[in-house]
Design a protein around this motif. Sequence first.
Motif, short mmCIF file in Angstrom:
data_model
loop_
_atom_site.label_atom_id
_atom_site.label_comp_id
_atom_site.label_asym_id
_atom_site.label_seq_id
_atom_site.Cartn_x
_atom_site.Cartn_y
_atom_site.Cartn_z
N ALA A 92 0.84 -1.20 0.00
CA ALA A 92 0.00 0.00 0.00
C ALA A 92 0.87 1.25 0.00
O ALA A 92 1.97 1.27 0.55
CB ALA A 92 -0.92 0.02 1.21
N ARG A 93 0.35 2.32 -0.61
CA ARG A 93 1.05 3.60 -0.60
C ARG A 93 0.64 4.48 0.57
O ARG A 93 1.38 5.38 0.96
CB ARG A 93 0.77 4.35 -1.90
CG ARG A 93 1.43 3.75 -3.14
CD ARG A 93 1.08 4.56 -4.38
NE ARG A 93 1.52 5.95 -4.22
CZ ARG A 93 0.88 7.00 -4.76
NH1 ARG A 93 -0.23 6.82 -5.45
NH2 ARG A 93 1.35 8.21 -4.60
N SER A 94 -0.54 4.25 1.13
CA SER A 94 -1.01 5.10 2.22
C SER A 94 -0.28 4.77 3.51
O SER A 94 -0.08 3.61 3.86
CB SER A 94 -2.52 4.94 2.40
OG SER A 94 -2.85 3.59 2.67
N VAL A 95 0.12 5.82 4.23
CA VAL A 95 0.89 5.71 5.47
C VAL A 95 0.19 6.52 6.54
O VAL A 95 -0.21 7.67 6.30
CB VAL A 95 2.32 6.24 5.29
CG1 VAL A 95 3.11 6.11 6.59
CG2 VAL A 95 3.02 5.52 4.15
N VAL A 96 0.03 5.95 7.73
CA VAL A 96 -0.51 6.71 8.86
C VAL A 96 0.67 7.26 9.67
O VAL A 96 1.55 6.52 10.08
CB VAL A 96 -1.41 5.84 9.75
CG1 VAL A 96 -1.81 6.60 11.02
CG2 VAL A 96 -2.65 5.43 9.00
N LEU A 97 0.66 8.57 9.88
CA LEU A 97 1.74 9.26 10.57
C LEU A 97 1.22 9.96 11.82
O LEU A 97 0.04 10.36 11.87
CB LEU A 97 2.36 10.30 9.64
CG LEU A 97 2.94 9.78 8.33
CD1 LEU A 97 3.01 10.90 7.31
CD2 LEU A 97 4.32 9.19 8.55
N ALA A 98 2.07 10.14 12.81
CA ALA A 98 1.72 10.91 13.99
C ALA A 98 1.80 12.40 13.67
O ALA A 98 2.70 12.84 12.96
CB ALA A 98 2.64 10.56 15.15
N GLY A 99 0.87 13.16 14.20
CA GLY A 99 0.87 14.60 13.98
C GLY A 99 0.05 15.30 15.04
O GLY A 99 -0.50 14.67 15.95
N PRO A 100 -0.08 16.60 14.95
CA PRO A 100 -0.87 17.36 15.93
C PRO A 100 -2.33 16.90 15.95
O PRO A 100 -2.89 16.51 14.91
CB PRO A 100 -0.77 18.80 15.44
CG PRO A 100 0.45 18.83 14.58
CD PRO A 100 0.54 17.48 13.94
N ALA A 101 -2.94 16.95 17.10
CA ALA A 101 -4.35 16.56 17.23
C ALA A 101 -5.24 17.51 16.42
O ALA A 101 -4.96 18.70 16.32
CB ALA A 101 -4.76 16.59 18.70
N ARG A 102 -6.31 16.95 15.88
CA ARG A 102 -7.27 17.75 15.11
C ARG A 102 -8.63 17.08 15.19
O ARG A 102 -8.75 15.89 15.52
CB ARG A 102 -6.83 17.91 13.66
CG ARG A 102 -6.58 16.59 12.97
CD ARG A 102 -6.09 16.76 11.56
NE ARG A 102 -5.78 15.47 10.96
CZ ARG A 102 -5.50 15.30 9.68
NH1 ARG A 102 -5.51 16.34 8.85
NH2 ARG A 102 -5.21 14.10 9.20
N ASP A 103 -9.67 17.86 14.88
CA ASP A 103 -11.04 17.37 14.94
C ASP A 103 -11.67 17.37 13.55
O ASP A 103 -11.48 18.31 12.78
CB ASP A 103 -11.89 18.25 15.86
CG ASP A 103 -11.49 18.11 17.32
OD1 ASP A 103 -10.73 17.17 17.63
OD2 ASP A 103 -11.92 18.94 18.14
N PHE A 104 -12.44 16.31 13.28
CA PHE A 104 -13.27 16.24 12.08
C PHE A 104 -14.73 16.13 12.54
O PHE A 104 -15.14 15.09 13.03
CB PHE A 104 -12.92 15.03 11.21
CG PHE A 104 -11.60 15.14 10.51
CD1 PHE A 104 -11.45 15.95 9.39
CD2 PHE A 104 -10.51 14.42 10.95
CE1 PHE A 104 -10.23 16.05 8.74
CE2 PHE A 104 -9.28 14.50 10.31
CZ PHE A 104 -9.15 15.33 9.20
#
Length: 267
Positions: A92-104
Amino acid sequence: MRKSWISPRKKWVRNLCIAIWLSVVVLSVVTIHLGPGVRTVTSVPPVNALAVRIMGGPYRVAEYRYERLSRPARTVVRSDTGAVVATFTDGARSVVLAGPARDFPVSRSGSSVVRGEAWVRLLPQPWKEGAEGGKWFRAWLDAALADRSPDVLATARRHWAGDAPKISDSRLIKLVYGLSRKISVAVIKSDTGGVVISTEAREQSLLQPGDLLLFAPDAKGSGPIDRVGVYLGRDTGGRHRVLFRGSAPAVAQGGRLFQGFRVAKRI
């Protein structure tokens, strides 16, 4: 002769005792002032689909640690403290990375949101075991962890849930993931186009943000795929949310949407 031999020995023993005593004192002072933050990491938290949420920053460190996991086969990258900073899935090309918290926001009233530190970006090519040894990898990872431009989730939120024209799901997949029209159509077919994450028991715990969820029209999950959404994660009430065009419903166990689930893919 006897006296000259004994005195140096006693002096050596005395110095050794003093050194040991000073070491104990220094260690005690460090423990009192720094507390539990000073310790050797002997174990790390278990890695699940949303394990990047344990990372609180900084997101870039001097050295990374790599761990191989299965279901699906993937490489997990940890910081020197053991926190997960990235997950790469084989094929797969998609990668989950750690980053600043955000809301959807996932409800029109804004009362329910998906909140987390997961950011999803695309690799230049599908991941393979051992790819972290490539010359390109470290520069790419450092840049991706520092990148704050719209990622896959933000782009999907804009296209799927916004006021975009009503275009086909394959067109939306093409826009969000940068795929060709042909591959976008293949992704929608249940037997091609992407890494299959779960085809049995609807194991939602295996999902990670950015996965595509495909649904059939009837409760038995048979027939052609008629709905495609992007998995956002769990909302503040613990419900799994999938982003469709114009809505982000919960995939509740036993519900009609859950019953129609066909397959999840990571592309």
